[in-house]
Scaffold this motif. Structure first.
Motif, PDB file in Angstrom:
ATOM      1  N   ILE A   1      28.900  49.448  -3.109  1.00 47.48           N
ATOM      2  CA  ILE A   1      28.951  49.442  -4.331  1.00 47.48           C
ATOM      3  C   ILE A   1      27.629  49.251  -5.306  1.00 47.48           C
ATOM      4  N   GLU A   2      26.664  48.470  -4.491  1.00 45.05           N
ATOM      5  CA  GLU A   2      25.360  48.170  -5.274  1.00 45.05           C
ATOM      6  C   GLU A   2      24.499  47.868  -4.132  1.00 45.05           C
ATOM      7  N   ILE A   3      23.001  48.082  -4.363  1.00 45.14           N
ATOM      8  CA  ILE A   3      22.248  47.774  -3.323  1.00 45.14           C
ATOM      9  C   ILE A   3      20.775  47.352  -4.447  1.00 45.14           C
ATOM     10  N   THR A   4      20.453  46.292  -4.026  1.00 48.78           N
ATOM     11  CA  THR A   4      18.927  45.847  -4.741  1.00 48.78           C
ATOM     12  C   THR A   4      17.872  45.841  -3.582  1.00 48.78           C
ATOM     13  N   VAL A   5      16.842  46.573  -3.879  1.00 49.28           N
ATOM     14  CA  VAL A   5      15.852  46.894  -3.008  1.00 49.28           C
ATOM     15  C   VAL A   5      14.457  46.117  -3.554  1.00 49.28           C
ATOM     16  N   ASN A   6      13.816  45.383  -2.911  1.00 49.66           N
ATOM     17  CA  ASN A   6      12.539  44.953  -3.123  1.00 49.66           C
ATOM     18  C   ASN A   6      11.629  45.354  -2.132  1.00 49.66           C
ATOM     19  N   TYR A   7      10.553  46.301  -2.857  1.00 46.64           N
ATOM     20  CA  TYR A   7       9.433  46.819  -2.081  1.00 46.64           C
ATOM     21  C   TYR A   7       8.463  45.971  -2.126  1.00 46.64           C
ATOM     22  N   LEU A   8       8.000  45.552  -1.043  1.00 48.27           N
ATOM     23  CA  LEU A   8       6.865  44.583  -0.528  1.00 48.27           C
ATOM     24  C   LEU A   8       5.558  45.288  -0.322  1.00 48.27           C
ATOM     25  N   ARG A   9       5.338  46.399   0.287  1.00 49.55           N
ATOM     26  CA  ARG A   9       4.093  47.155   0.390  1.00 49.55           C
ATOM     27  C   ARG A   9       4.416  48.483   0.754  1.00 49.55           C
ATOM     28  N   PRO A  10       3.320  49.242   0.542  1.00 52.11           N
ATOM     29  CA  PRO A  10       3.359  50.672   0.590  1.00 52.11           C
ATOM     30  C   PRO A  10       3.754  51.209   2.036  1.00 52.11           C
ATOM     31  N   VAL A  11       4.420  52.149   2.422  1.00 53.28           N
ATOM     32  CA  VAL A  11       4.570  52.805   3.573  1.00 53.28           C
ATOM     33  C   VAL A  11       3.850  54.131   3.721  1.00 53.28           C
ATOM     34  N   LEU A  12       3.082  54.448   4.662  1.00 52.13           N
ATOM     35  CA  LEU A  12       2.499  55.470   5.000  1.00 52.13           C
ATOM     36  C   LEU A  12       2.842  56.163   6.396  1.00 52.13           C
ATOM     37  N   ALA A  13       2.465  57.255   6.632  1.00 50.04           N
ATOM     38  CA  ALA A  13       2.694  57.749   7.944  1.00 50.04           C
ATOM     39  C   ALA A  13       1.941  57.391   8.935  1.00 50.04           C
ATOM     40  N   GLY A  14       0.979  56.371   8.894  1.00 51.71           N
ATOM     41  CA  GLY A  14       0.288  55.883   9.803  1.00 51.71           C
ATOM     42  C   GLY A  14       0.848  54.391   9.922  1.00 51.71           C
ATOM     43  N   THR A  15       1.745  53.897   9.119  1.00 55.86           N
ATOM     44  CA  THR A  15       2.385  52.841   9.036  1.00 55.86           C
ATOM     45  C   THR A  15       3.095  52.441  10.674  1.00 55.86           C
ATOM     46  N   GLY A  16       3.457  53.708  11.337  1.00 59.76           N
ATOM     47  CA  GLY A  16       4.098  53.509  12.387  1.00 59.76           C
ATOM     48  C   GLY A  16       5.524  53.404  12.116  1.00 59.76           C
ATOM     49  N   PRO A  17       6.446  53.017  13.198  1.00 59.68           N
ATOM     50  CA  PRO A  17       7.807  53.037  13.389  1.00 59.68           C
ATOM     51  C   PRO A  17       8.237  51.960  12.281  1.00 59.68           C
ATOM     52  N   LEU A  18       9.264  52.002  11.482  1.00 60.99           N
ATOM     53  CA  LEU A  18       9.819  51.071  11.021  1.00 60.99           C
ATOM     54  C   LEU A  18      10.950  50.522  11.541  1.00 60.99           C
ATOM     55  N   THR A  19      11.192  49.191  11.463  1.00 60.45           N
ATOM     56  CA  THR A  19      12.511  48.545  12.075  1.00 60.45           C
ATOM     57  C   THR A  19      13.478  48.034  10.837  1.00 60.45           C
ATOM     58  N   CYS A  20      14.592  48.286  10.937  1.00 62.99           N
ATOM     59  CA  CYS A  20      15.485  47.661   9.457  1.00 62.99           C
ATOM     60  C   CYS A  20      16.529  46.934  10.315  1.00 62.99           C
ATOM     61  N   VAL A  21      16.901  45.757   9.979  1.00 68.56           N
ATOM     62  CA  VAL A  21      17.911  44.536  10.563  1.00 68.56           C
ATOM     63  C   VAL A  21      18.512  44.313   9.405  1.00 68.56           C
ATOM     64  N   ALA A  22      19.885  44.621   9.698  1.00 62.07           N
ATOM     65  CA  ALA A  22      20.842  43.985   8.614  1.00 62.07           C
ATOM     66  C   ALA A  22      21.866  43.074   9.127  1.00 62.07           C
ATOM     67  N   THR A  23      22.262  42.266   8.142  1.00 63.51           N
ATOM     68  CA  THR A  23      23.420  41.287   8.772  1.00 63.51           C
ATOM     69  C   THR A  23      24.228  40.927   7.519  1.00 63.51           C
ATOM     70  N   VAL A  24      25.310  40.769   7.979  1.00 67.47           N
ATOM     71  CA  VAL A  24      26.542  40.514   6.968  1.00 67.47           C
ATOM     72  C   VAL A  24      26.251  38.861   6.565  1.00 67.47           C
ATOM     73  N   THR A  25      26.189  38.757   5.309  1.00 62.93           N
ATOM     74  CA  THR A  25      26.314  37.461   4.846  1.00 62.93           C
ATOM     75  C   THR A  25      27.738  36.838   4.557  1.00 62.93           C
ATOM     76  N   LYS A  26      28.608  37.870   4.029  1.00 61.77           N
ATOM     77  CA  LYS A  26      29.788  37.444   3.733  1.00 61.77           C
ATOM     78  C   LYS A  26      30.823  38.697   3.986  1.00 61.77           C
ATOM     79  N   PRO A  27      31.499  38.649   4.887  1.00 57.42           N
ATOM     80  CA  PRO A  27      32.531  39.748   5.407  1.00 57.42           C
ATOM     81  C   PRO A  27      33.639  39.597   4.422  1.00 57.42           C
ATOM     82  N   GLY A  28      34.271  40.611   4.182  1.00 48.65           N
ATOM     83  CA  GLY A  28      35.723  40.718   3.192  1.00 48.65           C
ATOM     84  C   GLY A  28      36.575  41.652   3.584  1.00 48.65           C
ATOM     85  N   ASN A  29      37.750  41.400   2.727  1.00 39.93           N
ATOM     86  CA  ASN A  29      38.952  42.331   2.992  1.00 39.93           C
ATOM     87  C   ASN A  29      38.914  43.468   1.767  1.00 39.93           C
TER      88      ASN A  29
END
Length: 141
Positions: A83-111
């Motif tokens: 429905i909605e996503i709010t992203v905060n970009y904290l630092r630039p990403v370059l090809a040399g940055t290397g692998p990125l890891t993204c971990v997501a956690t449910v804060t409130k499940p719902g029906n």
């Protein structure tokens, strides 16, 4: 099967990953109840006109992880969409940055609506972006 079972089958290679994962050089690497982890290896093909990895790649990584984290909480016959996503970009990403890891956690499940948070870190463990999102839950089939 439940959402968690579906994603576990994908991780085990019993089901194919969605095509976007190869396009974006990302892959689902771990799932558990209420959590999903993706990795991504950015390269120059992901660059925007100013010479950094396009924020859309990072947003897609976050959106995918948030969605899959919510999917792990869903029973058979239930689907979701962002429905909605709010992203905060904290630092630039370059090809040399290397692998990125993204971990997501449910804060409130719902029906009807579920909420999740995510963080993307670079190869050194520094946060490059965070996100919060809400996802609509609905019956499928």
């Amino acid at each position: 099967m439940s959402g968690l079972e579906y994603l576990q089958s994908m991780l085990a290679g019993e089901l194919p990953p969605p095509p976007i994962t190869s396009l974006m050089s990302m892959s689902l690497t771990a799932v558990g109840p209420g959590t999903a982890t993706f990795t991504c290896l950015p390269d120059e093909s992901h660059y925007n006109p100013i010479g950094t990895v396009h924020g859309g790649l990072v947003c897609t990584l976050l959106d995918s992880a948030l969605g899959c984290a919510v999917q792990t909480t869903l029973p058979q016959g239930q689907g979701y969409t962002s429905i909605e996503i709010t992203v905060n970009y904290l630092r630039p990403v370059l090809a040399g940055t290397g692998p990125l890891t993204c971990v997501a956690t449910v804060t409130k499940p719902g029906n009807r609506v579920a909420f999740a948070d995510g963080v993307v870190t670079d190869a050194t463990g520094k946060a490059v972006a965070t996100a919060t999102g809400s996802l609509l839950v609905f019956p499928i089939g």
